[in-house]
Each structure stands twice: as structure tokens, then as C-alpha cells.
Scaffold this motif. Structure first.
Motif, PDB file in Angstrom:
ATOM      1  N   LEU A 145      31.470  -5.107  40.046  1.00 36.16           N
ATOM      2  CA  LEU A 145      32.905  -4.847  40.058  1.00 36.16           C
ATOM      3  C   LEU A 145      33.091  -3.395  39.651  1.00 36.16           C
ATOM      4  O   LEU A 145      33.028  -3.056  38.474  1.00 36.16           O
ATOM      5  CB  LEU A 145      33.629  -5.781  39.081  1.00 36.16           C
ATOM      6  N   ARG A 146      33.289  -2.553  40.625  1.00 32.39           N
ATOM      7  CA  ARG A 146      33.360  -1.120  40.351  1.00 32.39           C
ATOM      8  C   ARG A 146      34.761  -0.719  39.919  1.00 32.39           C
ATOM      9  O   ARG A 146      35.737  -1.037  40.592  1.00 32.39           O
ATOM     10  CB  ARG A 146      32.935  -0.334  41.584  1.00 32.39           C
ATOM     11  N   CYS A 147      34.852  -0.040  38.794  1.00 32.16           N
ATOM     12  CA  CYS A 147      36.141   0.411  38.270  1.00 32.16           C
ATOM     13  C   CYS A 147      36.574   1.712  38.952  1.00 32.16           C
ATOM     14  O   CYS A 147      35.791   2.650  39.078  1.00 32.16           O
ATOM     15  CB  CYS A 147      36.030   0.631  36.762  1.00 32.16           C
ATOM     16  N   TYR A 148      37.811   1.715  39.397  1.00 36.24           N
ATOM     17  CA  TYR A 148      38.412   2.931  39.981  1.00 36.24           C
ATOM     18  C   TYR A 148      39.831   3.014  39.417  1.00 36.24           C
ATOM     19  O   TYR A 148      40.762   2.442  39.970  1.00 36.24           O
ATOM     20  CB  TYR A 148      38.416   2.832  41.494  1.00 36.24           C
ATOM     21  N   PRO A 149      40.023   3.699  38.287  1.00 36.21           N
ATOM     22  CA  PRO A 149      41.333   3.733  37.629  1.00 36.21           C
ATOM     23  C   PRO A 149      42.444   4.188  38.563  1.00 36.21           C
ATOM     24  O   PRO A 149      42.253   5.086  39.398  1.00 36.21           O
ATOM     25  CB  PRO A 149      41.123   4.718  36.476  1.00 36.21           C
ATOM     26  N   GLY A 150      43.615   3.589  38.412  1.00 31.99           N
ATOM     27  CA  GLY A 150      44.756   3.946  39.242  1.00 31.99           C
ATOM     28  C   GLY A 150      45.116   5.416  39.149  1.00 31.99           C
ATOM     29  O   GLY A 150      45.513   6.039  40.145  1.00 31.99           O
ATOM     30  N   ALA A 151      44.967   6.000  37.953  1.00 30.62           N
ATOM     31  CA  ALA A 151      45.275   7.420  37.789  1.00 30.62           C
ATOM     32  C   ALA A 151      44.338   8.280  38.633  1.00 30.62           C
ATOM     33  O   ALA A 151      44.745   9.299  39.211  1.00 30.62           O
ATOM     34  CB  ALA A 151      45.171   7.814  36.320  1.00 30.62           C
ATOM     35  N   ASP A 152      43.067   7.873  38.727  1.00 30.57           N
ATOM     36  CA  ASP A 152      42.108   8.605  39.559  1.00 30.57           C
ATOM     37  C   ASP A 152      42.426   8.418  41.039  1.00 30.57           C
ATOM     38  O   ASP A 152      42.307   9.359  41.837  1.00 30.57           O
ATOM     39  CB  ASP A 152      40.684   8.119  39.285  1.00 30.57           C
ATOM     40  N   LEU A 164      44.090  10.746  46.075  1.00 33.32           N
ATOM     41  CA  LEU A 164      44.903  10.651  47.278  1.00 33.32           C
ATOM     42  C   LEU A 164      45.722  11.920  47.495  1.00 33.32           C
ATOM     43  O   LEU A 164      45.765  12.472  48.603  1.00 33.32           O
ATOM     44  CB  LEU A 164      45.839   9.444  47.191  1.00 33.32           C
ATOM     45  N   LEU A 165      46.368  12.386  46.434  1.00 33.98           N
ATOM     46  CA  LEU A 165      47.235  13.559  46.576  1.00 33.98           C
ATOM     47  C   LEU A 165      46.439  14.850  46.720  1.00 33.98           C
ATOM     48  O   LEU A 165      46.932  15.821  47.301  1.00 33.98           O
ATOM     49  CB  LEU A 165      48.202  13.645  45.398  1.00 33.98           C
ATOM     50  N   ASP A 166      45.212  14.861  46.210  1.00 37.92           N
ATOM     51  CA  ASP A 166      44.355  16.033  46.388  1.00 37.92           C
ATOM     52  C   ASP A 166      43.793  16.117  47.805  1.00 37.92           C
ATOM     53  O   ASP A 166      43.364  17.194  48.240  1.00 37.92           O
ATOM     54  CB  ASP A 166      43.184  16.002  45.391  1.00 37.92           C
ATOM     55  N   ALA A 168      52.067   0.199  49.435  1.00 41.09           N
ATOM     56  CA  ALA A 168      52.511   0.494  48.064  1.00 41.09           C
ATOM     57  C   ALA A 168      51.343   0.325  47.106  1.00 41.09           C
ATOM     58  O   ALA A 168      50.538  -0.600  47.242  1.00 41.09           O
ATOM     59  CB  ALA A 168      53.664  -0.409  47.660  1.00 41.09           C
ATOM     60  N   LEU A 169      51.265   1.216  46.134  1.00 43.11           N
ATOM     61  CA  LEU A 169      50.254   1.145  45.089  1.00 43.11           C
ATOM     62  C   LEU A 169      50.950   0.935  43.752  1.00 43.11           C
ATOM     63  O   LEU A 169      51.863   1.694  43.398  1.00 43.11           O
ATOM     64  CB  LEU A 169      49.435   2.443  45.035  1.00 43.11           C
ATOM     65  N   CYS A 170      50.542  -0.082  43.011  1.00 43.56           N
ATOM     66  CA  CYS A 170      51.093  -0.337  41.678  1.00 43.56           C
ATOM     67  C   CYS A 170      50.244   0.448  40.679  1.00 43.56           C
ATOM     68  O   CYS A 170      49.154   0.004  40.289  1.00 43.56           O
ATOM     69  CB  CYS A 170      51.051  -1.830  41.371  1.00 43.56           C
ATOM     70  N   VAL A 171      50.740   1.603  40.250  1.00 45.10           N
ATOM     71  CA  VAL A 171      49.879   2.541  39.528  1.00 45.10           C
ATOM     72  C   VAL A 171      50.458   3.037  38.199  1.00 45.10           C
ATOM     73  O   VAL A 171      50.026   4.073  37.679  1.00 45.10           O
ATOM     74  CB  VAL A 171      49.509   3.735  40.427  1.00 45.10           C
TER      75      VAL A 171
END
Length: 216
Positions: A55-62, A67-69, A156-159
Motif C-alpha cells: 500500500l504505497r503512500c502518496y500524500p494529498g499535499a504531494d 499536478l500543478l507543477d 474531483a480530489l478530496c485534498v
């Protein structure tokens, strides 16, 4: 409208989310209806390893930062639901080449007039990508309602607080805390009055849930 892309949404479960879901089963359908569920917790990542799961963690903030970068995101219409005007302006200054739309989301509860107005405003934006930053579980319930109503489009992303980290309104934990799964401790030290119950009372219940699940 016929021919337009269907609306989809992503949720980012962490320890607090799973603990709250165990206490509020009425939220489970909201999570079940999500098109994607992305782990936002190093602790959950490590507990999964004990079960032999990857289960790989990918924080919403990252996720939002990446995405925006990405220059390709400049071709998208992006709605941002939740931040105040000053925070949104700071986001626009940080990403001047993006087509960003602010959807006002005042203090609201599901079903009240402000909630309905925010749903309508989000649907009217007809964005390719919608960033829902109105805290758990409101943002997940909000995304579920958007999907049920069938008037929105895109993804939509719940972030949560991801925009706050990008604009500097909140400071993320140093890398050493994040890599070792101790970001929760940094946040607790930074905001003890707001977060002590989440991390010291509710958070440890994840281990009881883990042990209970292992006996089933």
C-alpha cells in the motif's frame, strides 16, 4: 449533459479517516462510491506490510503539488473549493499560468443553504479538475453529492489542507518527519490545541482496528 465526461472523485484515506469511518458507518457508502482511494498515511502503509500488502503512500499535499507543477495542468480548468480569497490569490500568484477558479465555501453543513449554493457554484464551474479543500468528511460527502446529482464533470480530489501547504498558510513537516512516518508528531507540536484529540485519543484506535481486522 449527454456526451460530456462523467464526474469522478478521489478520496485520500489516512488514520483519522479510518477511525472515523469505524464510528460513523453512514460514511462508508461515500468512500465506496469514490472512483479512486489513495493512501495518505505512512502508518497505514506500514500496517499493510504486516498483512503482506503493498500500500504505497502518496500524500494529498504531494499529489496536488505534483499536478500543478506539471505543465500539462495549464491546459485544464481547475476549480478550487474552500480557500479564502487571500489564500486563493496566493495560489494564483504561485501558479500564474493556470486557469484557476475559486468556488466560495463558507462555513456550512450538508443540506443547508450555503451547502446547496456551493454545490451549485461547483457545478456551474464545469471544471476539468476540482480541488475540494473543505476538510474531512465534508469534502467527501460533497464529492459524493456532486456525483449523485450528475451535473458536474471532470475529476474531483478530496485534498484537505493541501492548498494551505502550497501557499505557505501552513508549514509541512520537515522531510525527516515525513519519511519516518512522524509527520503527525510535527503537526501535533505545531497545533496542539486543535490536534491533540485527533492524534492522542482517536489516532491510536487504528491499532485496535488493525488487530480486530486480523482476527476476522
Amino acid at each position: 449533459m449527454a456526451g460530456e465526461p462523467a464526474f469522478r472523485y478521489l478520496v485520500t484515506p489516512n488514520v483519522d479517516h479510518l477511525v472515523q469511518l469505524s464510528k460513523r458507518p453512514e460514511l462508508i457508502p461515500v468512500y465506496a462510491a469514490a472512483d479512486w482511494r489513495m493512501c495518505d498515511s505512512r502508518i497505514l502503509e506500514r500496517l499493510a506490510k504486516f498483512r503482506g500488502l503493498e500500500l504505497r503512500c502518496y500524500p494529498g499535499a504531494d499529489l496536488v503539488r505534483d499536478l500543478l507543477d506539471d505543465p500539462r495542468s495549464q491546459t485544464l480548468k481547475i476549480a478550487v473549493v474552500g480557500p479564502d480569497q487571500a489564500n486563493f490569490d496566493a495560489l494564483c500568484q504561485k501558479f500564474p499560468g493556470h486557469d484557476l477558479i475559486r468556488v466560495e465555501a463558507p462555513f456550512m453543513k450538508p443540506g443547508d443553504a450555503a451547502w446547496e449554493a456551493t454545490l451549485a457554484g461547483t457545478e456551474a464551474a464545469q471544471a476539468d479538475l476540482t480541488l475540494l479543500c473543505i476538510s474531512f468528511p465534508k469534502q467527501e460527502i460533497f464529492a459524493h453529492e456532486l456525483k449523485s446529482r450528475g451535473r458536474a464533470r471532470g475529476t474531483a480530489l478530496c485534498v484537505g489542507a493541501s492548498i494551505d501547504f502550497l501557499t505557505g498558510q501552513q508549514t509541512r513537516a520537515p522531510d525527516i518527519f515525513r519519511r519516518t512516518g512522524m509527520e503527525w508528531l510535527y503537526r501535533l507540536i505545531s497545533q496542539p490545541g486543535r490536534l491533540w484529540k485527533r492524534y492522542l485519543v482517536d489516532g491510536p484506535k487504528i491499532f485496535l482496528l488493525f488487530l480486530k481486522d486480523g482476527k476476522q
